[in-house]
Design a protein around this motif. Structure first.
Motif, short mmCIF file in Angstrom:
data_model
loop_
_atom_site.label_atom_id
_atom_site.label_comp_id
_atom_site.label_asym_id
_atom_site.label_seq_id
_atom_site.Cartn_x
_atom_site.Cartn_y
_atom_site.Cartn_z
N ASN A 109 -1.52 -7.07 12.16
CA ASN A 109 -1.56 -5.68 11.72
C ASN A 109 -2.57 -5.58 10.59
OD1 ASN A 109 0.76 -4.45 13.19
ND2 ASN A 109 1.85 -6.11 12.13
N ILE A 110 -3.44 -4.59 10.67
CA ILE A 110 -4.41 -4.37 9.59
C ILE A 110 -4.14 -2.97 9.03
CG2 ILE A 110 -6.84 -4.23 8.96
CD1 ILE A 110 -6.16 -6.99 9.93
N LEU A 111 -3.77 -2.91 7.75
CA LEU A 111 -3.41 -1.62 7.16
C LEU A 111 -4.37 -1.30 6.03
CD1 LEU A 111 0.42 -2.42 6.93
CD2 LEU A 111 -0.71 -1.00 8.66
N ASP A 112 -4.70 -0.01 5.90
CA ASP A 112 -5.54 0.43 4.78
C ASP A 112 -4.65 0.62 3.57
OD1 ASP A 112 -8.17 0.70 5.90
OD2 ASP A 112 -7.29 2.27 7.17
N ALA B 110 -8.54 -8.73 -6.37
CA ALA B 110 -8.22 -7.35 -6.01
C ALA B 110 -7.98 -6.54 -7.28
CB ALA B 110 -6.99 -7.31 -5.10
N ALA B 111 -9.05 -5.92 -7.76
CA ALA B 111 -8.95 -5.15 -9.00
C ALA B 111 -8.25 -3.83 -8.74
CB ALA B 111 -10.34 -4.90 -9.55
N ALA B 112 -7.64 -3.27 -9.78
CA ALA B 112 -6.91 -2.01 -9.63
C ALA B 112 -7.86 -0.92 -9.16
CB ALA B 112 -6.28 -1.62 -10.97
N GLY B 113 -7.36 -0.06 -8.31
CA GLY B 113 -8.15 1.06 -7.80
C GLY B 113 -8.99 0.70 -6.59
N ARG B 114 -9.06 -0.56 -6.26
CA ARG B 114 -9.90 -1.01 -5.16
C ARG B 114 -9.25 -0.73 -3.80
NH1 ARG B 114 -12.95 -6.70 -4.39
NH2 ARG B 114 -13.73 -6.12 -2.34
N ARG B 115 -10.06 -0.30 -2.82
CA ARG B 115 -9.55 -0.14 -1.45
C ARG B 115 -9.59 -1.50 -0.77
NH1 ARG B 115 -9.02 5.43 0.22
NH2 ARG B 115 -8.69 4.68 2.33
N VAL B 116 -8.55 -1.85 -0.03
CA VAL B 116 -8.52 -3.12 0.69
C VAL B 116 -7.93 -2.92 2.08
CG1 VAL B 116 -8.29 -4.61 -1.36
CG2 VAL B 116 -6.25 -3.68 -0.26
N LYS B 117 -8.15 -3.90 2.91
CA LYS B 117 -7.43 -3.96 4.19
C LYS B 117 -6.37 -5.03 4.03
CE LYS B 117 -10.38 -1.63 7.16
NZ LYS B 117 -9.95 -0.52 8.01
N VAL B 118 -5.15 -4.71 4.39
CA VAL B 118 -4.07 -5.67 4.28
C VAL B 118 -3.71 -6.15 5.68
CG1 VAL B 118 -1.72 -6.06 3.49
CG2 VAL B 118 -3.17 -4.40 2.33
N GLY B 119 -3.67 -7.47 5.85
CA GLY B 119 -3.29 -8.01 7.15
C GLY B 119 -1.90 -8.62 7.07
N ILE B 120 -1.09 -8.35 8.09
CA ILE B 120 0.21 -9.01 8.16
C ILE B 120 0.53 -9.26 9.64
CG2 ILE B 120 1.45 -6.78 8.01
CD1 ILE B 120 3.68 -8.47 6.56
N ARG B 121 0.89 -10.49 9.94
CA ARG B 121 1.12 -10.84 11.34
C ARG B 121 2.44 -10.26 11.84
NH1 ARG B 121 -2.72 -13.70 13.46
NH2 ARG B 121 -3.98 -15.02 12.11
N PRO B 122 2.46 -9.78 13.07
CA PRO B 122 3.69 -9.19 13.63
C PRO B 122 4.86 -10.17 13.56
CG PRO B 122 1.84 -8.78 15.08
CD PRO B 122 1.34 -9.70 14.01
N GLU B 123 4.56 -11.47 13.73
CA GLU B 123 5.66 -12.43 13.75
C GLU B 123 6.16 -12.76 12.34
OE1 GLU B 123 2.73 -12.61 15.13
OE2 GLU B 123 1.74 -14.54 14.86
N ALA B 124 5.47 -12.24 11.30
CA ALA B 124 5.92 -12.48 9.92
C ALA B 124 6.92 -11.42 9.47
CB ALA B 124 4.72 -12.51 8.98
N LEU B 125 7.10 -10.41 10.30
CA LEU B 125 8.02 -9.34 9.93
C LEU B 125 9.42 -9.62 10.48
CD1 LEU B 125 5.64 -6.36 10.69
CD2 LEU B 125 6.49 -7.03 8.43
N ARG B 126 10.43 -9.30 9.66
CA ARG B 126 11.82 -9.45 10.10
C ARG B 126 12.54 -8.12 9.89
NH1 ARG B 126 10.74 -13.80 6.76
NH2 ARG B 126 11.74 -12.63 5.08
N LEU B 127 13.61 -7.98 10.61
CA LEU B 127 14.41 -6.78 10.39
C LEU B 127 15.34 -7.06 9.20
CD1 LEU B 127 14.33 -4.18 11.98
CD2 LEU B 127 16.40 -4.92 13.16
N ALA B 128 15.47 -6.09 8.29
CA ALA B 128 16.23 -6.37 7.07
C ALA B 128 17.19 -5.22 6.78
CB ALA B 128 15.27 -6.54 5.91
N ASN B 129 18.10 -5.44 5.85
CA ASN B 129 18.83 -4.32 5.30
C ASN B 129 18.57 -4.25 3.80
OD1 ASN B 129 20.48 -6.43 4.41
ND2 ASN B 129 21.58 -6.35 6.37
N THR B 130 19.09 -3.23 3.17
CA THR B 130 18.67 -2.92 1.81
C THR B 130 18.86 -4.05 0.82
OG1 THR B 130 20.74 -1.70 1.80
CG2 THR B 130 18.71 -0.41 1.73
#
Ligand SMILES: Nc1ncnc2c1ncn2[C@@H]1O[C@H](COP(=O)(O)OP(=O)(O)OP(=O)(O)O)[C@@H](O)[C@H]1O
Ligand SMILES: [Mg+2]
Lengths: 361, 308
Positions: free
Chosen positions: A240-243, A270-290
């Motif tokens: 996943n690539i997120l702005d 990554a300095a403050a105010g900077r635009r970046v692309k954030v990558g996170i692999r689908p398999e790194a995500l888990r379902l969670a509760n609060t």
């Protein structure tokens, strides 16, 4: 001493520069996979190593000796082609032994070598057949046998498995791995299949437009992709690539209220105010509760697809889309709000303009 | 002809659609069949009839002489000599065309500048009408101002001009050269098409396997060439065996009958000597020989197709 060294190889066809400076050095016994999409120059590079094409610039060395200008037969390489390239009029045995026959190896010795190779590949019972009487997988074994029998310094494979069906491809992949572990010969292997690359390689060179985007071990390529291209190319479903924008110690996702933590690795770049692309692999995500510890984001589930081993979930994060691979037993409906958690260490940050990773070296 | 009216078809196990399609097919072919019977069938039958008579071209219709014509011809020196001349002409010119054609194809299959132009140029001799080609070569062979004499004397290979077509020793060879020049492009074209069908990976594999040019040709390329070349061989042999026009324009079978092939002999027998009956039997003999050749080749082709 490197077994195979490629130095600043260039190749142009008329106006177009197909290879734009390739540098690779391989230790003996390495399994290098050239990975890249169609037309990026993988076959061209392989053909240059084989001597089937001449580079416009640069040098190729096998065992510290330049092989440029040498005839393919004198380069101590063997090649397996995507189309198998078996001689249709010859028996399997003669196909395998043809290279030895042309090198004037005595018939008895040749026969023994062919037989040994055939045993190794479990095609002894096919030796008298013609290629037209073989299945695709059997033909591929013969093509591999033809390369093995010569016992060269370097094996070159050009997409050897791409004409096989999925099941056979997996079998042959394992077979190739077994052979390489046994023979320990240096291999250069071209593919555009990232699974093949990940499973077979000791090192992967991800190529794009005639350049090497990243050269590294499969783990490096997967865990620390150097560019957005590599990140998107390796992994399925792709990363996943997120702005996002760096706000203090966090990453605020564009078009959403959600924030991600800024991983410690990236605080220097990554300095403050900077635009970046954030990558996170689908398999790194888990379902969670609060009350799950660690970072998490809340997203609206759009599509849920059960592939068998996993549940591929597509969800909306404001205007952006995120994909997660979850365990198959997880049950929830499309349209529900879910909390996805992850370790902050799995985040990758890229410069949106250059596409380069912001990970300090 | 019965089939056309379709009684047997209508009684077949599947009466309707198949029958109608068969009937319609025959109906559609009917006009062509009629024309073919008129222009081929009837003359053939009449030729067979003539061959058993001693008819002259003009004048007498001739009487029945049974197999006399055949006996005289087959036992006579003219026929035997013409048969040898024809065979020699066919074998040598076809063999030379095959070798030249394949060599030309191999050359034109290489990468070089001007290849496309050369390919187009090569077809030219074959595209020329035979009469034009024959006239051209007559000029080249001309004993007084021919290019061949000029070239050979200037190279010092001969010291006086020769009459290439006028001497029995050289006329047939001169004809064979002219015929080759015209017909090798056809073989080259067929071979070139076959060469282009050889997968690039296969030739690359042969290079890596260490096969030199000769072994590559023999073991890797030749299997792809064999089938198409066999077809070219069949076409060319049958044509060469029937050769008439190029010889008629260049030598008319002379000098001293040294270039008199079977077709020339047929013509002379029927039209020069006006012996229609004997000419007809000779024509039938030639037809039979060519048919035998064709059948033998067809069997050969079938065998080759089965083997590959
Ligand atoms: N002989 C040639 N003449 C001109 N251009 C060529 C030639 N060979 C390759 N190219 C060009 O070089 C580029 C790279 O080709 P190459 O075959 O190396 O790609 P590839 O990475 O192997 O792709 P694929 O995965 O489709 O096999 C392509 O754009 C191709 O058009
Ligand atoms: Mg390729």
């Amino acid at each position: 001493m490197s077994a195979l060294e490629i130095r600043d190889i260039h190749k142009r066809y008329g106006e177009v520069e197909t290879l734009r400076g390739i540098d690779i050095a391989l230790e003996g016994g390495e399994f290098l996979v050239l990975l890249g999409s169609s037309g990026c120059g993988k076959s061209t590079l392989l053909n240059i190593i084989a001597g089937l094409a001449e580079p416009s610039g640069g040098d190729v060395l096998i065992g510290e000796r330049s092989i440029l200008g040498l005839h393919p037969k004198d380069r101590d390489i063997a090649m397996v082609f995507q189309s198998y390239a078996l001689y249709p009029n010859m028996s399997v045995a003669r196909n395998i032994g043809f290279g030895l026959e042309m090198r004037k190896v005595p018939a008895a010795e040749r026969e023994r070598a062919v037989r040994d190779t055939a045993r190794l590949l479990q095609i002894e019972n096919l030796l008298d057949r013609k290629p037209s009487q073989l299945s695709g997988g059997q033909r591929q074994r013969v093509a591999i046998g033809r390369a093995l029998v010569r016992d060269p310094q370097v094996f070159l494979f050009d997409e050897p498995l791409s004409n096989l069906d999925a099941k056979l491809r997996m079998e042959m992949r394992t077979e190739l791995k077994r052979l390489h572990q046994m023979l320990k010969t240096t291999v250069v292997y071209v593919t555009h299949d990232q699974i093949e690359a990940m499973t077979l390689a000791t090192r992967i060179a991800v190529m794009r437009d005639g350049r090497i985007e990243q050269l590294g071990t499969p783990e490096e390529i997967y865990d620390r992709p150097a560019t957005l291209y590599v990140a998107g190319f390796v992994g399925s479903p792709p990363m996943n690539i997120l702005d996002a924008e760096v706000v203090g110690n966090a990453l605020r996702l564009v078009g959403s209220e959600e924030t991600l933590p800024l991983p410690a690795d990236f605080t220097s770049t990554a300095a403050a105010g900077r635009r970046v692309k954030v990558g996170i692999r689908p398999e790194a995500l888990r379902l969670a509760n609060t009350d799950t510890p660690g970072a998490s984001v809340r997203a609206q589930v759009e599509v849920v697809e059960l592939t068998g081993p996993e549940l591929v979930t597509t969800a909306k994060l404001g205007e952006q889309t995120i994909t997660a691979c979850l365990p198959p037993r997880t049950r929830f409906g499309a349209g529900s709000q879910q909390l996805f958690s992850f370790d902050e260490a799995v985040l990758h940050l890229f410069d949106p303009e250059s596409g380069r990773s912001l990970r300090p070296v | 002809m019965n089939r056309m009216n379709g009684p047997d078809g209508r009684k077949g196990p599947h009466p309707m659609p198949g029958t109608w399609i068969t009937t319609r097919a025959w109906l559609l072919m009917l006009p062509l069949l009629v024309v073919m019977i008129a222009v081929i069938g009837w003359p053939l039958v009449d030729t067979v009839r003539l061959s058993f008579t001693d008819a002259k071209l003009v004048g007498t219709a001739g009487g029945f002489v049974a197999l006399d014509n055949y006996a005289k011809l087959l036992g006579g020196a003219s026929f035997q000599r013409a048969l040898i001349t024809t065979t020699w002409f066919a074998v040598v010119s076809v063999a030379a065309e095959m070798v030249l054609g394949v060599l030309a194809a191999l050359l034109l299959n290489q990468q070089f500048r001007g290849r496309t132009a050369l390919r187009a140029l090569m077809i030219l001799p074959w595209a020329l009408p035979t009469v034009v080609n024959a006239t051209l070569w007559r000029l080249i062979y001309n004993p007084e101002y021919g290019a061949l004499n000029a070239a050979l004397t200037q190279l010092g290979l001969i010291d006086s001009y020769r009459s290439w077509l006028g001497e029995p020793g050289s006329a047939l060879t001169a004809l064979i050269v002219a015929d080759c020049w015209k017909n090798f492009p056809l073989v080259a074209l067929i071979a070139l098409a076959a060469l282009q069908a050889v997968p690039r990976d296969i030739t690359a594999a042969a290079l890596v396997d260490g096969a030199g040019p000769f072994n590559r040709f023999r073991y890797v390329i030749m299997p792809y060439l064999a089938g198409p070349l066999l077809v070219a061989l069949v076409l060319r042999t049958i044509e060469a065996f029937k050769v008439f026009d190029i010889i008629w324009v260049m030598t008319r079978g002379g000098p001293a009958n040294s270039t008199r092939t079977l077709s020339i002999l047929v013509y002379q027998e029927a039209f020069s000597f006006q012996r229609a009956g004997s000419g007809a039997s000779l024509a039938l003999i030639v037809t039979l020989l060519v048919t035998l050749l064709a059948v033998a080749y067809a069997a050969l082709l079938r065998k080759a197709a089965g083997a590959s």
